[in-house]
Design an enzyme around this catalytic site. Structure first.
Site: not given
Length: 468
Positions: A210-211, A215, A232, A266
């Site tokens: 995610g963002s 994170g 990630e 991504c």
């Protein structure tokens, strides 16, 4: 939406698509208890049987694919003409299954000691929480789910609200495959419940995609719990077109890597650096190709570019693009011909910008949309400097006919993966990882099993052994 519900608003028409209740705390406690008990038995199931069960679940997913493709279009906007994600899901799942025996085999020291049996075994960590995103909702989830289950863990899957039906599809596939109750559970949680799981150490590993801010929230929640984390996060992936590149191939592949899925990838290309020798030819080729996209309803087979997953995502790209143009960037695409983009919804026309610089957010901050900036460079040194000028480090891509040169450039790039003459692809045989604000941890490849296992050493000495 209330605090007790998750609602998916379809980007196609802005209407509610599906609504699901968030689990009560009591139900979550029962899910955790069921996972602990189920995992205790699952880890003792033969590896061959765990692998077979995962492959049965894969077959069950494949049987649903025709329905899943249209569901994805309705949930997050990807056109049905592209057929969903099952091809990549299958490639990764089959590969991780195939390498499981070797990856999970005990490590035996090579210096033999008479009368002593020594080995390092790789045991499941316990419960793995997978927090999956909406942009590639099956592909990102499968990276963690398959190795976790094969290694003997229980899995809790918390999917993004925008693709909430994906979790239900995974659950149906696992149930169809006969995976024991409690081993895999699709859970609908709010942020507070997720934070509680991590803070209390109620799960043993968390895999989050995610963002960057998301994170950081995961790390803050898990602080002091010693729960392991794989993250990630964001990306601003660069491409470099060298003087020795095949320009036609570079144009075709970079456009696809930048605009597929409305740029919501991504590892999609977001910025390009082109050797001065090819700059004009390359820009003309990209502009011509981008102008051919068909923006429209993703349920229409003619559509090649669907809406972004949510209006707020499209608005972010609109603001970023407008700021760049105000600072001097030159737009090359006449967005007025894309009638589906009315400037107020999730439909966003593709854009291509030149005369950009790293003073603009467009070239340094994540866009995650159908916009691309192109800069002219004098050669490798300038390209390397600019490619590294980013807080992110997921992938980088080089178009060249010189493998040795591409490898040398790659050694000087701060990214987790370096591509040559391709981009936006996860090779399941290679470690998927990132550096800087892109996060930490590894999925896929043999190393992907390390995140969902822990090493246990055995030093077994026989007292009745008599040396010769």
């Amino acid at each position: 939406m209330t605090l007790n519900e998750v609602v998916c608003i379809s980007p196609i028409d802005g209407r509610e698509l599906v609504r699901r209740p968030i689990m009560t705390d009591a139900a979550l406690d029962r899910a955790l208890a069921a996972a602990r008990e189920a995992q205790r038995h699952w880890r003792r199931v033969a590896l061959s049987e765990r692998k077979a069960a995962v492959l049965r679940a894969l077959d069950a997913l494949e049987a649903m694919n025709s329905d899943i493709v249209s569901e994805l279009a309705q949930q997050m906007g990807r056109p049905v003409r592209f057929g969903g994600e099952f091809g990549g899901v299958k490639e990764r799942a089959v590969y991780m299954t195939r390498i499981a025996d070797e990856s999970l085999a005990p490590l035996v020291p090579d210096d033999d000691r008479p009368g002593i049996r020594r080995m390092v075994k790789f045991e499941p960590v316990g419960i793995v929480l997978v927090i999956a995103p909406w942009n590639y909702p099956f592909l990102t989830a499968i990276n963690a789910i398959v190795p976790a289950l094969i290694a003997g863990n229980a899995v809790l899957l918390k999917h993004a609200s925008q693709t909430i039906l994906v979790g239900e599809r995974f659950q149906a596939a696992m149930d169809k495959a006969g995976i024991p109750a409690g081993v895999f559970q699709n859970v609908v949680l709010n942020h507070q419940q997720t934070a509680r799981l991590l803070a209390a150490g109620e799960v043993d590993h968390c895999n989050f995609t995610g963002s960057v801010e998301g994170g950081r929230a995961i790390e803050r929640a898990a602080a002091g719990s010693f729960t392991s984390i794989g993250l990630e996060l964001g990306g601003k992936d660069p491409a470099y077109v060298r003087a020795d590149a095949d320009i036609e191939h570079a144009v075709d592949s970079i456009v696809d890597a930048a605009y597929f899925n409305s740029g919501q990838c991504c590892c999609g290309i977001e910025r390009v650096y082109v050797d001065a020798h090819h700059y004009v030819h390359f820009v003309e080729g990209v502009a011509a190709l981008v102008s051919k996209y068909v923006l429209g309803n993703p349920l229409d087979q003619a559509t090649t570019l669907g809406p972004m997953a949510h209006k707020r995502f499209a608005d972010h790209v609109r603001r970023q693009t407008a700021d760049a143009i105000a600072a001097g960037a030159k737009p090359l695409i006449d967005t007025g011909v894309f009638t589906a983009d009315d400037g107020a919804a999730a439909y966003l026309a593709p854009q291509l910008l030149t005369n950009v610089s790293h003073e603009m957010g467009l070239m340094r901050e994540e866009s995650f949309g159908p916009v691309l900036g192109i800069m002219k460079v004098s050669g490798d040194d300038e390209a390397i400097r600019l490619m590294n000028d980013s807080p992110y480090g997921l992938t980088s891509a080089i178009w060249s006919s010189d493998v040795e040169a591409a490898e040398w450039i790659g050694q000087n790039l701060n990214t987790g993966t370096v591509f040559m003459n391709r981009a936006d692809y996860l090779d399941p045989g290679l470690a998927w990882t990132g550096v800087k604000d892109t996060g930490r941890g590894i999925s896929l490849s043999r190393l992907g099993y390390s995140a969902v296992t822990r090493a246990k050493s055995y030093h077994l000495r026989q007292l009745n052994h008599r040396p010769s």
